[in-house]
Design an enzyme around this catalytic site. Structure first.
Site, PDB file in Angstrom:
ATOM      1  N   ALA A 104       2.257  -2.214  45.995  1.00  0.00           N
ATOM      2  CA  ALA A 104       2.033  -0.762  45.979  1.00  0.00           C
ATOM      3  C   ALA A 104       2.252  -0.197  44.580  1.00  0.00           C
ATOM      4  O   ALA A 104       1.498   0.673  44.128  1.00  0.00           O
ATOM      5  CB  ALA A 104       2.961  -0.084  46.975  1.00  0.00           C
ATOM      6  N   TYR A 105       3.268  -0.702  43.894  1.00  0.00           N
ATOM      7  CA  TYR A 105       3.560  -0.228  42.536  1.00  0.00           C
ATOM      8  C   TYR A 105       2.427  -0.575  41.576  1.00  0.00           C
ATOM      9  O   TYR A 105       1.932   0.278  40.843  1.00  0.00           O
ATOM     10  CB  TYR A 105       4.871  -0.849  42.060  1.00  0.00           C
ATOM     11  CG  TYR A 105       5.181  -0.609  40.602  1.00  0.00           C
ATOM     12  CD1 TYR A 105       5.682   0.618  40.178  1.00  0.00           C
ATOM     13  CD2 TYR A 105       4.981  -1.607  39.649  1.00  0.00           C
ATOM     14  CE1 TYR A 105       5.967   0.856  38.839  1.00  0.00           C
ATOM     15  CE2 TYR A 105       5.266  -1.383  38.313  1.00  0.00           C
ATOM     16  CZ  TYR A 105       5.762  -0.157  37.916  1.00  0.00           C
ATOM     17  OH  TYR A 105       6.041   0.060  36.591  1.00  0.00           O
ATOM     18  N   VAL A 106       2.013  -1.831  41.595  1.00  0.00           N
ATOM     19  CA  VAL A 106       0.954  -2.278  40.689  1.00  0.00           C
ATOM     20  C   VAL A 106      -0.344  -1.531  40.964  1.00  0.00           C
ATOM     21  O   VAL A 106      -1.022  -1.064  40.039  1.00  0.00           O
ATOM     22  CB  VAL A 106       0.753  -3.802  40.817  1.00  0.00           C
ATOM     23  CG1 VAL A 106      -0.514  -4.244  40.075  1.00  0.00           C
ATOM     24  CG2 VAL A 106       1.965  -4.549  40.275  1.00  0.00           C
TER      25      VAL A 106
END
Length: 219
Positions: A131-133
């Site tokens: 999700a962060y990437v």
């Protein structure tokens, strides 16, 4: 005198950036969502503005950006947040900032992203990291599609070491670390050099002074 607004101002990069802005004689505007953080920013020489970019509309953000010369997006949901907040802060916050900057007549935007976010993810990538990437990747892609004078900086692993002012910059530089002090200094150097407009680059510690590294990158 340049007036610079920082989204994510109470983060570790944001606070260092505001302090450096003050030390060089420019005006810093720190945008924060927690009223209790305001005094910290004032002590750094910045003007503190209370606004929650996650829950405020674009017009509200644009209203606090009017009169600003540059906006720096350095916000993030943080390592302890879930996948949903990665999207609402790291991605939606960036998109909203770019839109608000355009409405406010702010042409210049610097975005602090992350190294390697364009690389494919393995099928078994942990959900939070995925999700962060994806949020950082998509935020960068959105900013590139705007008409703003943008620069995207992708630092390696961030440390609390004292800055050295020495870096390695490039489209891809390999894994490494960089002090947050040097990321802040790199943001200001990018603001000062219009040749960084329209450029995305990675940054880690190295052997080259920041200004010289930028010159070698953009010449």
């Amino acid at each position: 005198m340049t007036r610079i607004a920082v989204i994510g101002a109470h983060g570790q990069v944001g606070q260092r950036l505001l302090n450096q802005i003050y030390n060089r004689g420019d005006e810093g505007v720190g945008i924060i969502r927690n009223r209790d953080h305001g005094e910290d920013l004032v002590r750094l020489g910045a003007e503190a503005v209370l606004l929650d970019i996650e829950n405020s509309d674009v017009e509200a953000l644009a209203s606090v950006l009017r009169g600003v010369d540059v906006v720096v997006f350095s916000a993030g949901a943080g390592p302890n947040s879930g996948p949903a907040r990665k999207r609402t802060v790291d991605y939606n916050g960036s998109v909203k900032t770019a839109w608000a900057a355009d409405l406010a007549g702010v042409e210049r935007m610097i975005q602090v992203s992350a190294m390697g976010v364009d690389e494919p993810l393995a099928d078994d990538t942990e959900e939070g990291w995925r999700a962060y990437v994806e949020a950082k990747r998509d935020a960068d892609a959105n900013l590139r599609d705007t008409d703003l004078d943008w620069t995207i900086i992708r630092p390696g692993g961030l440390t609390t070491d004292e800055g050295t002012g020495l870096v390695t910059l490039g489209d891809s530089v390999g894994r490494g670390e960089i002090p947050r002090d040097d990321v802040a200094a790199l943001i200001l150097a990018a603001i000062d050099d219009d040749r960084t407009i329209g450029r995305t680059f990675e940054a880690i510690s190295g052997d080259t002074p920041i200004v010289d590294a930028i010159d070698a990158l953009v010449r």
